[in-house]
Design a protein around this motif. Sequence first.
Motif, PDB file in Angstrom:
ATOM      1  N   SER A  92       0.716  -1.337   0.058  1.00  0.00           N
ATOM      2  CA  SER A  92       0.123   0.093   0.262  1.00  0.00           C
ATOM      3  C   SER A  92       0.924   1.345  -0.118  1.00  0.00           C
ATOM      4  O   SER A  92       0.276   2.366  -0.021  1.00  0.00           O
ATOM      5  CB  SER A  92      -0.927   0.062   1.212  1.00  0.00           C
ATOM      6  N   LYS A  93       2.281   1.300   0.159  1.00  0.00           N
ATOM      7  CA  LYS A  93       3.139   2.558  -0.012  1.00  0.00           C
ATOM      8  C   LYS A  93       3.928   2.516  -1.014  1.00  0.00           C
ATOM      9  O   LYS A  93       4.475   1.432  -1.529  1.00  0.00           O
ATOM     10  CB  LYS A  93       3.694   2.468   1.518  1.00  0.00           C
ATOM     11  N   GLN A  94       4.427   3.702  -1.442  1.00  0.00           N
ATOM     12  CA  GLN A  94       5.291   3.799  -2.570  1.00  0.00           C
ATOM     13  C   GLN A  94       6.667   4.224  -2.017  1.00  0.00           C
ATOM     14  O   GLN A  94       7.499   3.911  -2.708  1.00  0.00           O
ATOM     15  CB  GLN A  94       4.828   5.034  -3.498  1.00  0.00           C
ATOM     16  N   CYS A  95       6.781   4.483  -0.871  1.00  0.00           N
ATOM     17  CA  CYS A  95       7.966   4.615   0.106  1.00  0.00           C
ATOM     18  C   CYS A  95       7.898   4.565   1.430  1.00  0.00           C
ATOM     19  O   CYS A  95       6.783   4.973   1.935  1.00  0.00           O
ATOM     20  CB  CYS A  95       8.694   5.964  -0.519  1.00  0.00           C
ATOM     21  N   VAL A  96       8.912   4.294   2.012  1.00  0.00           N
ATOM     22  CA  VAL A  96       8.947   4.207   3.395  1.00  0.00           C
ATOM     23  C   VAL A  96      10.243   4.398   4.030  1.00  0.00           C
ATOM     24  O   VAL A  96      11.269   4.113   3.358  1.00  0.00           O
ATOM     25  CB  VAL A  96       8.634   2.554   3.952  1.00  0.00           C
ATOM     26  N   GLU A  97      10.481   5.207   4.875  1.00  0.00           N
ATOM     27  CA  GLU A  97      11.667   5.781   5.530  1.00  0.00           C
ATOM     28  C   GLU A  97      12.558   4.675   5.919  1.00  0.00           C
ATOM     29  O   GLU A  97      12.002   3.778   6.544  1.00  0.00           O
ATOM     30  CB  GLU A  97      11.549   6.648   6.555  1.00  0.00           C
ATOM     31  N   GLY A  98      14.007   4.527   5.585  1.00  0.00           N
ATOM     32  CA  GLY A  98      14.770   3.463   5.978  1.00  0.00           C
ATOM     33  C   GLY A  98      14.442   2.145   5.359  1.00  0.00           C
ATOM     34  O   GLY A  98      15.089   1.334   5.555  1.00  0.00           O
ATOM     35  N   GLU A  99      13.784   2.391   3.935  1.00  0.00           N
ATOM     36  CA  GLU A  99      13.757   1.125   3.244  1.00  0.00           C
ATOM     37  C   GLU A  99      13.975   1.443   1.672  1.00  0.00           C
ATOM     38  O   GLU A  99      13.588   2.721   1.335  1.00  0.00           O
ATOM     39  CB  GLU A  99      12.622   0.323   3.207  1.00  0.00           C
ATOM     40  N   VAL A 100      14.309   0.611   1.123  1.00  0.00           N
ATOM     41  CA  VAL A 100      14.281   0.772  -0.594  1.00  0.00           C
ATOM     42  C   VAL A 100      13.167  -0.144  -1.135  1.00  0.00           C
ATOM     43  O   VAL A 100      13.477  -1.378  -0.969  1.00  0.00           O
ATOM     44  CB  VAL A 100      15.561   0.456  -1.266  1.00  0.00           C
ATOM     45  N   LEU A 101      12.098   0.314  -1.440  1.00  0.00           N
ATOM     46  CA  LEU A 101      10.974  -0.635  -2.009  1.00  0.00           C
ATOM     47  C   LEU A 101      11.035  -0.730  -3.622  1.00  0.00           C
ATOM     48  O   LEU A 101      11.633   0.242  -4.214  1.00  0.00           O
ATOM     49  CB  LEU A 101       9.642   0.183  -1.554  1.00  0.00           C
ATOM     50  N   ILE A 102      10.871  -1.849  -3.928  1.00  0.00           N
ATOM     51  CA  ILE A 102      10.600  -2.150  -5.358  1.00  0.00           C
ATOM     52  C   ILE A 102       9.523  -2.687  -5.905  1.00  0.00           C
ATOM     53  O   ILE A 102       8.624  -3.073  -5.199  1.00  0.00           O
ATOM     54  CB  ILE A 102      12.088  -3.110  -5.479  1.00  0.00           C
ATOM     55  N   GLY A 103       9.433  -2.460  -7.246  1.00  0.00           N
ATOM     56  CA  GLY A 103       8.162  -2.852  -8.024  1.00  0.00           C
ATOM     57  C   GLY A 103       8.313  -2.760  -9.356  1.00  0.00           C
ATOM     58  O   GLY A 103       9.373  -2.353  -9.955  1.00  0.00           O
ATOM     59  N   GLU A 104       7.120  -3.028 -10.243  1.00  0.00           N
ATOM     60  CA  GLU A 104       7.163  -2.923 -11.624  1.00  0.00           C
ATOM     61  C   GLU A 104       6.642  -1.340 -11.711  1.00  0.00           C
ATOM     62  O   GLU A 104       5.851  -0.730 -11.096  1.00  0.00           O
ATOM     63  CB  GLU A 104       6.016  -3.709 -12.295  1.00  0.00           C
ATOM     64  N   PRO A 105       7.189  -0.581 -12.814  1.00  0.00           N
ATOM     65  CA  PRO A 105       6.723   0.819 -13.003  1.00  0.00           C
ATOM     66  C   PRO A 105       5.270   0.688 -13.691  1.00  0.00           C
ATOM     67  O   PRO A 105       4.811  -0.119 -14.193  1.00  0.00           O
ATOM     68  CB  PRO A 105       7.624   1.198 -14.038  1.00  0.00           C
ATOM     69  N   VAL A 106       4.446   1.754 -13.066  1.00  0.00           N
ATOM     70  CA  VAL A 106       3.237   2.071 -13.819  1.00  0.00           C
ATOM     71  C   VAL A 106       3.470   3.537 -14.334  1.00  0.00           C
ATOM     72  O   VAL A 106       3.495   4.316 -13.609  1.00  0.00           O
ATOM     73  CB  VAL A 106       2.113   2.145 -12.697  1.00  0.00           C
ATOM     74  N   PHE A 107       3.615   3.566 -15.713  1.00  0.00           N
ATOM     75  CA  PHE A 107       3.861   5.181 -16.307  1.00  0.00           C
ATOM     76  C   PHE A 107       2.628   5.817 -16.316  1.00  0.00           C
ATOM     77  O   PHE A 107       1.385   5.315 -16.457  1.00  0.00           O
ATOM     78  CB  PHE A 107       4.485   4.843 -17.700  1.00  0.00           C
ATOM     79  N   HIS A 108       2.812   7.233 -16.245  1.00  0.00           N
ATOM     80  CA  HIS A 108       1.705   8.080 -16.238  1.00  0.00           C
ATOM     81  C   HIS A 108       2.131   8.982 -17.680  1.00  0.00           C
ATOM     82  O   HIS A 108       3.324   9.568 -17.585  1.00  0.00           O
ATOM     83  CB  HIS A 108       1.622   8.921 -15.094  1.00  0.00           C
ATOM     84  N   TYR A 109       1.076   9.172 -18.504  1.00  0.00           N
ATOM     85  CA  TYR A 109       1.447  10.084 -19.674  1.00  0.00           C
ATOM     86  C   TYR A 109       0.429  11.166 -19.744  1.00  0.00           C
ATOM     87  O   TYR A 109      -0.657  11.330 -18.964  1.00  0.00           O
ATOM     88  CB  TYR A 109       1.352   9.148 -20.997  1.00  0.00           C
ATOM     89  N   TYR A 110       1.091  12.293 -20.246  1.00  0.00           N
ATOM     90  CA  TYR A 110      -0.065  13.361 -20.653  1.00  0.00           C
ATOM     91  C   TYR A 110       0.494  13.725 -22.187  1.00  0.00           C
ATOM     92  O   TYR A 110       1.399  13.366 -22.544  1.00  0.00           O
ATOM     93  CB  TYR A 110       0.447  14.479 -19.644  1.00  0.00           C
ATOM     94  N   THR A 111      -0.543  14.677 -22.605  1.00  0.00           N
ATOM     95  CA  THR A 111      -0.184  15.077 -24.060  1.00  0.00           C
ATOM     96  C   THR A 111       0.177  16.332 -24.130  1.00  0.00           C
ATOM     97  O   THR A 111      -0.400  17.448 -23.380  1.00  0.00           O
ATOM     98  CB  THR A 111      -1.867  14.991 -24.730  1.00  0.00           C
ATOM     99  N   ASP A 112       1.475  16.739 -24.861  1.00  0.00           N
ATOM    100  CA  ASP A 112       1.870  18.170 -24.917  1.00  0.00           C
ATOM    101  C   ASP A 112       1.168  19.007 -25.628  1.00  0.00           C
ATOM    102  O   ASP A 112       0.283  18.487 -26.355  1.00  0.00           O
ATOM    103  CB  ASP A 112       3.370  17.980 -24.957  1.00  0.00           C
ATOM    104  N   GLU A 113       1.337  20.310 -25.883  1.00  0.00           N
ATOM    105  CA  GLU A 113       0.806  20.919 -26.845  1.00  0.00           C
ATOM    106  C   GLU A 113       0.966  20.959 -28.225  1.00  0.00           C
ATOM    107  O   GLU A 113      -0.086  21.350 -28.904  1.00  0.00           O
ATOM    108  CB  GLU A 113       1.150  22.401 -26.629  1.00  0.00           C
ATOM    109  N   ASP A 114       1.879  19.777 -28.572  1.00  0.00           N
ATOM    110  CA  ASP A 114       1.982  19.456 -29.964  1.00  0.00           C
ATOM    111  C   ASP A 114       1.169  18.173 -30.276  1.00  0.00           C
ATOM    112  O   ASP A 114       1.298  17.615 -31.205  1.00  0.00           O
ATOM    113  CB  ASP A 114       3.691  19.472 -30.158  1.00  0.00           C
TER     114      ASP A 114
END
Length: 170
Positions: A92-114
Motif C-alpha cells: 500500500s505504500k510507494q516509499c517508507v523511510e529507512g527502506e528501498v522499496l521495489i516493484g514494476e513501473p506504472v507509467f503516467h503520460y500526458y499530451t503536450d501542446e503538440d
Amino acid sequence: MVIKLHRYYGDELITKSVMEVFLDGEEVPRMVCEAREAAYRDYTETFAGASRYCLPVGRWQMKVGRSPYSPMGLRVAKCPGHRQVYIGHRWSKQCVEGEVLIGEPVFHYYTDEDGNEVEYPKKRRMENGEEVFAELDGLVYEAFRREEEFYIEIDNEEIISMANDILSEC
C-alpha cells in the motif's frame, strides 16, 4: 552482485529510481525494476537527520541475512547517516523511510501542446512489489551460492540532468 540505483526524480517526499541487478562478471542486468526511497537529498556525508532521506550517492556494501522480507534479505548495513536499510516491498505504500522499496513501473503520460504523448516521471508509480521482490530474492540466493559480495551503487545523474534541463528552459 551489484545493484545499481539510477535516480530520475526526487522531491521533499519521495526519491524514484530505476534499479538494475547484475551478478558478478555479467554485462547485462538480470533484472530491471523501479525503486523508491524517502525524501530526496543529494549528499555523500552524514548530517543531522540524514536517516529521513534517501541513501547517499556512492557505492555501499550490502549484507545478506534475516530481514522483514526474507531469510536472505538484503540490507545496507552502514553508510553515512543510515543503518540497516532493507530492500523490500509494500502493498500500500510507494516509499517508507529507512527502506528501498521495489516493484514494476506504472507509467503516467500526458499530451503536450503538440499532441505528443510524454511520460511524466513525477507521477510514475509502482505495483506488484511482492512478485518483483521474489525475483530479486531468487537472484540473491544464486549470488550467495556463488559466494559473491553484495554492493549497491547509487547515482543522481538523471536527476541532475533533469534539473539542468528545467533550468535551461527558464
